[in-house]
Write an enzyme that holds these catalytic residues in place. Structure first.
Site, PDB file in Angstrom:
ATOM      1  N   HIS A  18       0.786  -1.229   0.204  1.00  0.00           N
ATOM      2  CA  HIS A  18      -0.198   0.115   0.090  1.00  0.00           C
ATOM      3  C   HIS A  18       0.815   1.283   0.080  1.00  0.00           C
ATOM      4  O   HIS A  18       0.487   2.209  -0.644  1.00  0.00           O
ATOM      5  CB  HIS A  18      -1.030   0.059   1.391  1.00  0.00           C
ATOM      6  CG  HIS A  18      -2.009  -0.957   1.037  1.00  0.00           C
ATOM      7  ND1 HIS A  18      -2.857  -1.442   2.048  1.00  0.00           N
ATOM      8  CD2 HIS A  18      -2.124  -1.637  -0.111  1.00  0.00           C
ATOM      9  CE1 HIS A  18      -3.985  -2.130   1.649  1.00  0.00           C
ATOM     10  NE2 HIS A  18      -3.443  -2.585   0.330  1.00  0.00           N
ATOM     11  N   HIS A  41      -7.923  -7.650  -7.930  1.00  0.00           N
ATOM     12  CA  HIS A  41      -8.083  -8.621  -6.904  1.00  0.00           C
ATOM     13  C   HIS A  41      -8.553  -7.637  -5.593  1.00  0.00           C
ATOM     14  O   HIS A  41      -7.662  -7.311  -4.667  1.00  0.00           O
ATOM     15  CB  HIS A  41      -7.212  -9.679  -6.528  1.00  0.00           C
ATOM     16  CG  HIS A  41      -6.774 -10.660  -7.588  1.00  0.00           C
ATOM     17  ND1 HIS A  41      -6.388 -10.243  -8.830  1.00  0.00           N
ATOM     18  CD2 HIS A  41      -7.216 -11.892  -7.629  1.00  0.00           C
ATOM     19  CE1 HIS A  41      -6.284 -11.271  -9.581  1.00  0.00           C
ATOM     20  NE2 HIS A  41      -6.998 -12.388  -9.036  1.00  0.00           N
ATOM     21  N   SER A  91      -6.822  -1.903  -0.641  1.00  0.00           N
ATOM     22  CA  SER A  91      -6.419  -0.992  -1.681  1.00  0.00           C
ATOM     23  C   SER A  91      -7.697  -0.189  -2.155  1.00  0.00           C
ATOM     24  O   SER A  91      -7.306   0.944  -2.582  1.00  0.00           O
ATOM     25  CB  SER A  91      -5.903  -2.038  -2.777  1.00  0.00           C
ATOM     26  OG  SER A  91      -6.664  -2.938  -3.115  1.00  0.00           O
ATOM     27  N   GLU A 109     -13.556  -8.183  -7.915  1.00  0.00           N
ATOM     28  CA  GLU A 109     -13.608  -9.056  -6.531  1.00  0.00           C
ATOM     29  C   GLU A 109     -14.608 -10.480  -6.926  1.00  0.00           C
ATOM     30  O   GLU A 109     -15.985 -10.096  -7.000  1.00  0.00           O
ATOM     31  CB  GLU A 109     -13.862  -8.374  -5.194  1.00  0.00           C
ATOM     32  CG  GLU A 109     -14.102  -9.274  -4.072  1.00  0.00           C
ATOM     33  CD  GLU A 109     -13.030  -9.888  -3.760  1.00  0.00           C
ATOM     34  OE1 GLU A 109     -11.804  -9.481  -3.777  1.00  0.00           O
ATOM     35  OE2 GLU A 109     -13.370 -11.288  -3.448  1.00  0.00           O
ATOM     36  N   ASP A 134     -13.579 -12.159 -12.648  1.00  0.00           N
ATOM     37  CA  ASP A 134     -12.301 -12.657 -12.529  1.00  0.00           C
ATOM     38  C   ASP A 134     -11.321 -11.582 -12.996  1.00  0.00           C
ATOM     39  O   ASP A 134     -11.360 -11.182 -14.159  1.00  0.00           O
ATOM     40  CB  ASP A 134     -12.041 -13.943 -13.388  1.00  0.00           C
ATOM     41  CG  ASP A 134     -10.554 -14.288 -13.449  1.00  0.00           C
ATOM     42  OD1 ASP A 134     -10.122 -14.485 -12.453  1.00  0.00           O
ATOM     43  OD2 ASP A 134     -10.150 -14.882 -14.630  1.00  0.00           O
ATOM     44  N   GLY A 135     -10.453 -11.041 -12.120  1.00  0.00           N
ATOM     45  CA  GLY A 135      -9.787 -10.208 -12.413  1.00  0.00           C
ATOM     46  C   GLY A 135      -8.770 -10.220 -13.460  1.00  0.00           C
ATOM     47  O   GLY A 135      -8.296  -9.243 -14.007  1.00  0.00           O
ATOM     48  N   ASP A 155      -3.171  -8.191  -7.048  1.00  0.00           N
ATOM     49  CA  ASP A 155      -2.928  -8.580  -5.732  1.00  0.00           C
ATOM     50  C   ASP A 155      -3.721  -9.973  -5.409  1.00  0.00           C
ATOM     51  O   ASP A 155      -4.546 -10.085  -4.348  1.00  0.00           O
ATOM     52  CB  ASP A 155      -3.346  -7.575  -4.772  1.00  0.00           C
ATOM     53  CG  ASP A 155      -2.818  -7.760  -3.344  1.00  0.00           C
ATOM     54  OD1 ASP A 155      -2.022  -8.398  -3.189  1.00  0.00           O
ATOM     55  OD2 ASP A 155      -3.488  -7.161  -2.649  1.00  0.00           O
TER      56      ASP A 155
END
Ligand SMILES: C[S@@+](CC[C@H](N)C(=O)[O-])C[C@H]1O[C@@H](n2cnc3c(N)ncnc32)[C@H](O)[C@@H]1O
Length: 162
Positions: A18, A41, A91, A109, A134-135, A155
């Site tokens: 971060h 994500h 995030s 997500e 799906d990211g 991530d």
């Protein structure tokens, strides 16, 4: 999908990731042209470090808890942004504090509960869109952004396949 970020929020790795994210966003904001952030994500958006999951692992004790009161100069800006966010930010909420009027954040997500929490936490902000998808697939579908300036955070949980 067993991974729940609430158990690990605020740990050393979270802080390092971060802090770098804040540093990159500050750099993006040096130019007035708008940018888009894709968070593939995204998680739930914010975490209660006094809550059961975080307390069970105690991981935040060696991470954000060590930084809050007396951060080293290189991390002072990151810690100020964390404080500004209120509840310990994941995030998406960290990015939100640094978005300008015309910047955008796109979140993906997959987990239904995490997705629901993130939607509720960002619902009133028209700069933010949240997708339960799906990211990795979103990388191909949503890039490049219309702004032609962007930052992608990937991530994933790195959980072992069972
Ligand atoms: C490490 S956590 C994300 C933490 C968040 N980026 C932050 O910094 O606060 C990983 C998240 O990815 C989600 N996830 C797992 N596989 C996914 C996928 N293929 N696409 C989108 N999200 C996924 C998990 O449910 C979990 O919430």
């Amino acid at each position: 999908m067993n991974y729940r970020h609430a158990f690990h929020a605020g740990n050393v790795a979270d802080c390092m990731k971060h802090a770098l994210l804040v540093w990159l966003l500050r750099a993006m904001a040096r130019k007035p042209a708008p940018f888009a952030v894709l968070d593939t994500h995204a998680g739930a958006g914010a975490y209660d470090l006094a809550g059961g999951e975080a307390q069970r692992t105690g991981e935040a004790t060696g991470g954000i808890m060590r930084l809050l009161d007396n951060p080293p100069p290189a991390l002072a800006d990151y810690v100020a942004v964390v404080r500004q966010a209120g509840l310990y930010p994941g995030s998406p909420l960290l990015v939100r504090t640094l978005l300008r009027e015309h910047d955008r954040l796109i979140c993906c997500e997959l987990h239904p509960e995490e997705y629901g929490k993130l939607r509720r936490r960002t619902a009133r902000d028209r700069r933010i869109s949240v997708h339960q998808r799906d990211g990795y697939a979103a990388l191909g579908a949503l890039l490049p952004p219309a702004e032609r300036r962007g930052l992608v955070l990937i991530d994933p949980p790195y959980e072992a396949e069972e």
